[in-house]
Design an enzyme around this catalytic site. Structure first.
Site, PDB file in Angstrom:
ATOM      1  N   SER A  78       0.789  -1.238   0.000  1.00 36.03           N
ATOM      2  CA  SER A  78       0.000   0.000   0.000  1.00 36.03           C
ATOM      3  C   SER A  78       0.821   1.287   0.000  1.00 36.03           C
ATOM      4  CB  SER A  78      -0.954   0.009   1.200  1.00 36.03           C
ATOM      5  OG  SER A  78      -1.976  -0.937   1.035  1.00 36.03           O
ATOM      6  N   LYS A 242       3.585   6.678   4.598  1.00 32.07           N
ATOM      7  CA  LYS A 242       2.578   5.714   4.119  1.00 32.07           C
ATOM      8  C   LYS A 242       3.129   4.309   4.298  1.00 32.07           C
ATOM      9  CE  LYS A 242      -1.185   4.164   2.524  1.00 32.07           C
ATOM     10  NZ  LYS A 242      -1.013   3.061   3.494  1.00 32.07           N
ATOM     11  N   THR A 243       2.344   3.488   4.984  1.00 35.95           N
ATOM     12  CA  THR A 243       2.731   2.114   5.230  1.00 35.95           C
ATOM     13  C   THR A 243       2.230   1.198   4.117  1.00 35.95           C
ATOM     14  OG1 THR A 243       0.714   1.766   6.502  1.00 35.95           O
ATOM     15  CG2 THR A 243       2.686   2.410   7.727  1.00 35.95           C
ATOM     16  N   GLY A 244       2.748  -0.027   4.132  1.00 34.94           N
ATOM     17  CA  GLY A 244       2.266  -1.084   3.250  1.00 34.94           C
ATOM     18  C   GLY A 244       2.552  -2.420   3.907  1.00 34.94           C
TER      19      GLY A 244
END
Length: 300
Positions: A78, A242-244
């Protein structure tokens, strides 16, 4: 864009060094200034925890760039959603899209992880709300809807190429794009870091001050990833990130780290842990790599 949330608490971060663009094509070829990468040895961290760790960090104040496996490919999960929002904001700037345009949300749009779009099935959400849900809560149906409204996967791929990124692959929608399949839906830590610099730090960013402020606000206010980059910065720093997460090992985090004074540090961390590794342990690896880099930069 005259929106109540444009400046928020981050107006000062976007006020310096942004040149508004009325057409995305006019300024999409602005790469960051080249900085020679320095080897940053994270082998001991990998050995203790297993898996494969990719890392790239740039300290704008010191003109230094630390990398470990910076040119290797990792499934990005993501983390791409910040770039999807940037691509959509460029369409707003050009007049091809409107923040307030209402988009129907249907049962057919639903895939796993729909914190905002799930309750909205049968009603509508604005483009702005879909972007906020995509970046802030990593809402998967919202991301797929935005890709569709952008013009599809080819349009998102063209956005990357337009900002000078010939590395990032764009092949599938959520949630299939999280699945390992060769080089599909992968990037390198070094390229992701450069994209952040181009869009959120460079004076030649194609994002207008208003667009940049919106994106930074969503990336700063997100509740996700408290144990990752955020846990590795000193007190008083602001993290826009922003993480994923892949659910079978991949745990990623990318962002811009603002000290209380001075220039930011830009960071991209892609960690493909072993499938049995606990999520908290994966987060801790990202936090430790962040701390090590900031110490190496002299921010400890």
């Amino acid at each position: 864009m005259d929106r109540r949330s444009v400046l928020g608490g981050l107006g000062a971060l976007s006020a310096a060094g942004c040149s508004p663009q009325s057409a995305p094509e006019a300024a999409l070829s602005a790469p960051p200034a080249p900085v020679a990468p320095e080897h940053f040895d994270l082998s001991a961290l990998e050995a203790r925890n297993g898996g494969r760790l990719g890392f790239a960090a740039m300290d704008l104040a010191r003109g230094r760039n630390l990398v470990w496996r910076g040119g290797e490919r990792f499934v990005y999960c993501s983390t791409f959603k910040s770039y999807l929002a940037a691509a959509t904001l460029l369409r707003v700037q050009s007049g091809a899209e409107r923040l307030e345009r209402l988009i129907p949300v249907t049962r057919a749009d639903m895939v796993l992880h729909a914190p905002t779009t799930g309750p909205a099935v049968g009603s509508t959400l604005t483009i702005e709300r879909l972007m906020e849900a995509t970046v802030g809560l990593s809402d998967n149906p919202a991301a797929n809807i935005l890709i569709r409204e952008l013009g599809g996967i080819d349009a998102l791929r063209a956005f990357y190429r337009g900002v000078g990124d010939d590395i990032t692959r764009v092949d599938r929608l959520e949630p299939e794009m999280n699945r390992l399949d060769g080089d599909k839906d992968t990037t390198t830590p070094l390229q992701s870091m450069r994209n952040l610099v181009s869009l959120l730090v460079s004076e030649r960013t194609p994002l207008s001050p208003a667009s940049k402020a919106l994106l930074l606000r969503w990336m700063t206010e997100t509740p996700t990833g408290a144990g990752r980059i955020k846990a590795g910065v000193p007190a008083g720093w602001t993290v826009a990130h922003k993480t994923g997460t892949g659910g079978y090992g991949p745990s990623n985090d990318i962002g811009v780290l603002y000290p209380p004074a001075g220039e930011p540090v830009v960071l991209a961390v892609y960690y493909h842990a072993t499938p049995e590794s606990p999520a908290a342990s994966n987060d801790a690896v990202i936090a430790e790599a962040t701390r090590m880099a900031l110490d190496a930069f002299g921010h400890g």
